[in-house]
Design a protein around this motif. Structure first.
Motif, short mmCIF file in Angstrom:
data_model
loop_
_atom_site.label_atom_id
_atom_site.label_comp_id
_atom_site.label_asym_id
_atom_site.label_seq_id
_atom_site.Cartn_x
_atom_site.Cartn_y
_atom_site.Cartn_z
N GLY A 76 0.79 -1.22 0.00
CA GLY A 76 0.00 0.00 0.00
C GLY A 76 0.82 1.27 0.00
N GLY A 77 2.13 1.16 -0.27
CA GLY A 77 3.00 2.33 -0.22
C GLY A 77 3.70 2.42 1.13
N MET A 78 4.71 3.29 1.20
CA MET A 78 5.55 3.35 2.40
C MET A 78 4.81 3.95 3.59
SD MET A 78 8.04 1.77 1.31
CE MET A 78 9.09 1.91 2.75
N GLY A 79 3.66 4.58 3.37
CA GLY A 79 2.87 5.11 4.47
C GLY A 79 1.96 4.08 5.11
N SER A 80 1.91 2.88 4.53
CA SER A 80 1.06 1.81 5.06
C SER A 80 1.91 0.77 5.77
CB SER A 80 0.30 1.14 3.90
OG SER A 80 -0.51 2.09 3.24
N PRO A 81 1.30 -0.04 6.63
CA PRO A 81 2.07 -1.08 7.34
C PRO A 81 2.68 -2.08 6.37
CG PRO A 81 -0.07 -0.74 8.36
CD PRO A 81 -0.10 0.01 7.07
N ALA A 82 3.84 -2.61 6.75
CA ALA A 82 4.52 -3.61 5.92
C ALA A 82 3.85 -4.96 6.10
CB ALA A 82 5.99 -3.69 6.29
N THR A 83 3.94 -5.79 5.06
CA THR A 83 3.52 -7.18 5.13
C THR A 83 4.79 -8.02 5.20
OG1 THR A 83 1.55 -6.74 3.81
CG2 THR A 83 2.29 -9.02 3.93
N ALA A 84 4.92 -8.85 6.23
CA ALA A 84 6.15 -9.61 6.47
C ALA A 84 5.89 -11.10 6.34
CB ALA A 84 6.71 -9.29 7.85
N GLY A 85 6.64 -11.75 5.46
CA GLY A 85 6.54 -13.19 5.30
C GLY A 85 5.64 -13.60 4.15
N VAL A 86 5.95 -14.76 3.56
CA VAL A 86 5.23 -15.23 2.37
C VAL A 86 3.75 -15.44 2.67
CG1 VAL A 86 5.00 -17.18 0.80
CG2 VAL A 86 7.26 -16.24 1.27
N GLY A 87 3.43 -16.05 3.81
CA GLY A 87 2.04 -16.31 4.13
C GLY A 87 1.22 -15.05 4.26
N ALA A 88 1.82 -14.02 4.89
CA ALA A 88 1.11 -12.75 5.05
C ALA A 88 0.92 -12.06 3.71
CB ALA A 88 1.88 -11.85 6.01
N VAL A 89 1.91 -12.17 2.81
CA VAL A 89 1.76 -11.58 1.48
C VAL A 89 0.59 -12.23 0.74
CG1 VAL A 89 2.84 -11.37 -0.80
CG2 VAL A 89 4.17 -10.87 1.26
N ASP A 90 0.51 -13.55 0.81
CA ASP A 90 -0.61 -14.27 0.18
C ASP A 90 -1.94 -13.75 0.73
OD1 ASP A 90 -1.21 -17.45 -1.03
OD2 ASP A 90 -2.73 -16.43 0.14
#
Length: 288
Positions: free
Chosen positions: A191-205
């Motif tokens: 969602g851009g650098m102003g949004s929280p990061a998604t960490a790990g393959v499962g969370a990206v999915d």
């Protein structure tokens, strides 16, 4: 109320109908996808419910849902499917529906031609890798060198092609193909650098499945690209063509991507102004 000619479904539907889980299993989609179809007005009618308030899908409902899946898997936008559903609720709209399907057939044929061209390019790539392996057989014990920046850009483009091919109905193997480009402990800013990061393959999915309920990449348009001196981080400036809740949007973005030693995406940073997307979503939100 007129029906489409729909693909066959290998499921026995009893007179009382099937529960949502059984329908999802028979058609090969997730339960959330079925609820999404109903929320978006893609069903011919709302599924009836039993005395306990649970949805029950009849044979006609199951056939219609299989048709929705077929249309989505062949690339028809949600906005077009919504119009077809509206037309199918009324008699005498065969000519309008014919127009939609003729236009969709032309797009499917165009995509098939493009897929054949992509397959030929993949075959050439495989041949080049096999040739490179043959040349390097005598040096297998050496530490692998960092991939050239041009190859990293190719990996990034292939990842985006895998994302663009996904939707909520895609089989798990397609989702696994997308995440195969990622390091296990990757960090992704969808969602851009102003949004929280998604960490790990499962969370990206999981997060990408949420994004696909309103977002679709129509065309990735790269304007400029480059790499750092180490050759492990690349950047690209783009003016991508997106579809947000069925509305087209040209969207400037810059991505900075770092790869691990195996050529997998370890960190994906996206720099953009999210306001245009937020405005489109807000405009579609029902008034209070």
């Amino acid at each position: 109320m007129s029906d489409l000619l729909l693909p066959d479904v290998d499921a026995v539907v009893p007179p009382e109908g099937l529960p949502i889980g059984k329908v999802a299993e028979a058609i090969g989609v997730g339960v959330e996808a079925l609820r999404y179809y109903e929320r978006e007005g893609l069903m011919l009618q709302a599924a009836p419910r039993d005395s306990g308030g649970r949805r029950r899908y009849g044979e006609r409902d199951v056939a219609w849902i299989s048709g929705l899946v077929m249309l989505r898997q062949t690339g028809m936008p949600i906005s077009d499917i919504r119009v077809i559903a509206e037309l199918s609720r009324r008699e005498g709209t065969e000519q309008e529906r014919l127009m939609f399907f003729q236009e969709h057939r032309a797009r499917v044929l165009e995509r098939l031609d493009q897929t054949h061209r992509h397959l030929a390019a993949i075959d050439r790539k495989i041949d080049s890798y096999r040739a490179a392996q043959a040349r390097e057989r005598d040096s297998r014990d050496r530490m692998p060198e960092a991939a050239p920046a041009t190859d990293l850009h190719a990996i990034l483009s292939a990842w985006w092609e895998a994302i663009a091919a996904l939707d909520l109905d895609s089989p798990q193997k397609d989702w696994d193909a997308m995440t195969s480009y990622l390091a296990d402990d990757c960090v992704v800013y969808f969602g851009g650098m102003g949004s929280p990061a998604t960490a790990g393959v499962g969370a990206v999915d999981a997060d990408l499945r949420k994004v696909l309920t309103y977002w679709r990449l129509v065309e990735r348009r790269v304007l400029t690209r480059g790499a750092d001196a180490a050759g492990t981080t690349i950047f690209a400036s783009m003016n991508n063509r997106l579809e947000i809740l069925g509305e087209a949007l040209d969207f400037p973005e810059t991505e900075v991507v770092t790869f691990d030693e195996e050529g997998r995406i370890a960190r994906y940073e996206l720099y953009c102004d999210p306001a245009p997307i937020a405005a489109l979503i807000a405009a579609r939100r029902p008034a209070a």
